[in-house]
Each structure stands twice: as structure tokens, then as C-alpha cells.
Write a protein that holds these residues in place. Structure first.
Motif, PDB file in Angstrom:
ATOM      1  N   GLN A  47      -8.639  13.476   3.325  1.00 28.19           N
ATOM      2  CA  GLN A  47      -9.080  12.458   4.259  1.00 28.19           C
ATOM      3  C   GLN A  47      -8.091  11.304   4.315  1.00 28.19           C
ATOM      4  O   GLN A  47      -7.924  10.692   5.347  1.00 28.19           O
ATOM      5  N   ILE A  48      -7.465  11.013   3.196  1.00 28.98           N
ATOM      6  CA  ILE A  48      -6.573   9.848   3.115  1.00 28.98           C
ATOM      7  C   ILE A  48      -5.135  10.292   3.294  1.00 28.98           C
ATOM      8  O   ILE A  48      -4.655  11.190   2.609  1.00 28.98           O
ATOM      9  N   ARG A  49      -4.452   9.653   4.226  1.00 32.44           N
ATOM     10  CA  ARG A  49      -3.034   9.928   4.462  1.00 32.44           C
ATOM     11  C   ARG A  49      -2.225   8.777   3.888  1.00 32.44           C
ATOM     12  O   ARG A  49      -2.297   7.653   4.372  1.00 32.44           O
ATOM     13  N   LEU A  50      -1.461   9.063   2.832  1.00 30.43           N
ATOM     14  CA  LEU A  50      -0.689   8.029   2.148  1.00 30.43           C
ATOM     15  C   LEU A  50       0.574   7.676   2.927  1.00 30.43           C
ATOM     16  O   LEU A  50       1.217   8.555   3.515  1.00 30.43           O
ATOM     17  N   PRO A  51       0.976   6.391   2.920  1.00 31.14           N
ATOM     18  CA  PRO A  51       2.265   6.028   3.519  1.00 31.14           C
ATOM     19  C   PRO A  51       3.412   6.553   2.661  1.00 31.14           C
ATOM     20  O   PRO A  51       3.233   6.756   1.463  1.00 31.14           O
ATOM     21  N   ASN A  52       4.581   6.745   3.262  1.00 36.60           N
ATOM     22  CA  ASN A  52       5.731   7.245   2.488  1.00 36.60           C
ATOM     23  C   ASN A  52       6.410   6.157   1.713  1.00 36.60           C
ATOM     24  O   ASN A  52       6.539   5.085   2.079  1.00 36.60           O
ATOM     25  N   MET A 102       3.195  10.950  -8.814  1.00 39.32           N
ATOM     26  CA  MET A 102       3.270   9.528  -9.133  1.00 39.32           C
ATOM     27  C   MET A 102       3.227   8.706  -7.839  1.00 39.32           C
ATOM     28  O   MET A 102       3.921   9.018  -6.881  1.00 39.32           O
ATOM     29  N   LEU A 103       2.400   7.693  -7.839  1.00 42.42           N
ATOM     30  CA  LEU A 103       2.252   6.850  -6.657  1.00 42.42           C
ATOM     31  C   LEU A 103       3.308   5.744  -6.644  1.00 42.42           C
ATOM     32  O   LEU A 103       3.629   5.174  -7.677  1.00 42.42           O
ATOM     33  N   THR A 104       3.810   5.441  -5.451  1.00 41.55           N
ATOM     34  CA  THR A 104       4.740   4.321  -5.302  1.00 41.55           C
ATOM     35  C   THR A 104       3.937   3.025  -5.178  1.00 41.55           C
ATOM     36  O   THR A 104       2.725   3.058  -4.980  1.00 41.55           O
ATOM     37  N   GLY A 105       4.614   1.895  -5.255  1.00 42.92           N
ATOM     38  CA  GLY A 105       3.946   0.601  -5.114  1.00 42.92           C
ATOM     39  C   GLY A 105       3.275   0.462  -3.767  1.00 42.92           C
ATOM     40  O   GLY A 105       2.162  -0.055  -3.648  1.00 42.92           O
ATOM     41  N   LYS A 106       3.959   0.940  -2.735  1.00 48.17           N
ATOM     42  CA  LYS A 106       3.421   0.868  -1.372  1.00 48.17           C
ATOM     43  C   LYS A 106       2.132   1.687  -1.248  1.00 48.17           C
ATOM     44  O   LYS A 106       1.158   1.255  -0.636  1.00 48.17           O
ATOM     45  N   LYS A 162       0.109   2.503  -3.737  1.00 52.80           N
ATOM     46  CA  LYS A 162      -0.941   1.851  -4.525  1.00 52.80           C
ATOM     47  C   LYS A 162      -1.541   0.684  -3.756  1.00 52.80           C
ATOM     48  O   LYS A 162      -2.754   0.477  -3.774  1.00 52.80           O
ATOM     49  N   ARG A 163      -0.710  -0.093  -3.080  1.00 54.40           N
ATOM     50  CA  ARG A 163      -1.208  -1.206  -2.269  1.00 54.40           C
ATOM     51  C   ARG A 163      -2.146  -0.691  -1.180  1.00 54.40           C
ATOM     52  O   ARG A 163      -3.213  -1.254  -0.938  1.00 54.40           O
ATOM     53  N   PHE A 164      -1.722   0.387  -0.521  1.00 56.53           N
ATOM     54  CA  PHE A 164      -2.541   0.998   0.532  1.00 56.53           C
ATOM     55  C   PHE A 164      -3.895   1.448  -0.037  1.00 56.53           C
ATOM     56  O   PHE A 164      -4.947   1.170   0.539  1.00 56.53           O
ATOM     57  N   LEU A 165      -3.865   2.130  -1.173  1.00 54.04           N
ATOM     58  CA  LEU A 165      -5.100   2.634  -1.780  1.00 54.04           C
ATOM     59  C   LEU A 165      -5.999   1.489  -2.250  1.00 54.04           C
ATOM     60  O   LEU A 165      -7.228   1.575  -2.143  1.00 54.04           O
ATOM     61  N   GLY A 182      -6.822  14.468 -14.175  1.00 57.92           N
ATOM     62  CA  GLY A 182      -5.527  14.616 -13.507  1.00 57.92           C
ATOM     63  C   GLY A 182      -5.376  13.665 -12.332  1.00 57.92           C
ATOM     64  O   GLY A 182      -4.543  13.859 -11.462  1.00 57.92           O
ATOM     65  N   ALA A 183      -6.204  12.622 -12.296  1.00 58.60           N
ATOM     66  CA  ALA A 183      -6.165  11.652 -11.197  1.00 58.60           C
ATOM     67  C   ALA A 183      -5.067  10.615 -11.430  1.00 58.60           C
ATOM     68  O   ALA A 183      -4.511  10.524 -12.515  1.00 58.60           O
ATOM     69  N   GLU A 184      -4.800   9.842 -10.401  1.00 57.96           N
ATOM     70  CA  GLU A 184      -3.851   8.727 -10.495  1.00 57.96           C
ATOM     71  C   GLU A 184      -4.645   7.442 -10.675  1.00 57.96           C
ATOM     72  O   GLU A 184      -5.632   7.214  -9.979  1.00 57.96           O
ATOM     73  N   LEU A 185      -4.195   6.599 -11.582  1.00 58.58           N
ATOM     74  CA  LEU A 185      -4.809   5.300 -11.774  1.00 58.58           C
ATOM     75  C   LEU A 185      -4.208   4.341 -10.760  1.00 58.58           C
ATOM     76  O   LEU A 185      -3.011   4.092 -10.758  1.00 58.58           O
ATOM     77  N   VAL A 186      -5.028   3.853  -9.848  1.00 56.89           N
ATOM     78  CA  VAL A 186      -4.552   2.936  -8.814  1.00 56.89           C
ATOM     79  C   VAL A 186      -4.552   1.517  -9.367  1.00 56.89           C
ATOM     80  O   VAL A 186      -3.579   0.795  -9.236  1.00 56.89           O
TER      81      VAL A 186
END
Length: 97
Positions: free
Chosen positions: A92-97, A1-5, A7-10, A70-74
Motif C-alpha cells: 500500500q505504501i510507496r516509498l520515495p527513492n 535499510m531505509l534512507t533518511g528521506k 524514514k521522514r516519509f514514513l 524482520g521489520a525496519e525501525l522507523v
């Protein structure tokens, strides 16, 4: 699950991308799910465009794609769906914590 931060980055990463898939009259089928999965493995982040002649609602289309790949909806913005799935082989993409 992606956090708000995350999702903003993506969203900012996806801003300049053009949609590489289009969902039209036929809707989402198994062949399309397989192609989307392959593309997600290669790119991690991309956009899907839902055409005007698509019989299904864009939210339904997004649900079907997320379920199948199985993807995440951004984000869904207009008729464009932004998807993310971490690649196993070529990250390739490094997500922020």
C-alpha cells in the motif's frame, strides 16, 4: 535499510496512527512476535506502545521486535515505537527513492 528521506516519509504517514499493540509487564514473547508479523503483512506501518509497567527498556523492546519480525525501525518517540515492513501480498505504501 531505509534512507533518511524514507524514514521522514514514513514518520509523516504514521503521525495520525494510533498504537495497535501494547507491550506490558510480560515484555515481548513469541506469540506477540507472530501477531506483529501478521499485522505488518496486513498494514505495513504501525505503532507499538510500551506501557509504564514494562520491565524492559523501550530500546530493548524495539530491538527484540525488529529482530523477531524482520521489520525496519522507523522511530522511537516517547514510549511509542513506529515499525515498517514492506508487504509481500498487499503493498500500500510507496516509498520515495
Amino acid at each position: 535499510m531505509l534512507t533518511g528521506k524514507q524514514k521522514r516519509f514514513l514518520r509523516s504517514e504514521a503521525h495520525h496512527l494510533n498504537p495497535i499493540f501494547q507491550v506490558g509487564k510480560g515484555g515481548v514473547n513469541e506469540n506477540m512476535i507472530n501477531q506483529l508479523s501478521d499485522a505488518l503483512e496486513a498494514r505495513e506501518l504501525f505503532k507499538v506502545s510500551v506501557l509504564q509497567n514494562c520491565e524492559e527498556d523501550k530500546n530493548t523492546v524495539a530491538e527484540q521486535i525488529v529482530e523477531g519480525t524482520g521489520a525496519e525501525l522507523v522511530q522511537i518517540i516517547g514510549n511509542t515505537i513506529v515499525l515498517y515492513k514492506e508487504s509481500r501480498e498487499n503493498k500500500q505504501i510507496r516509498l520515495p527513492n
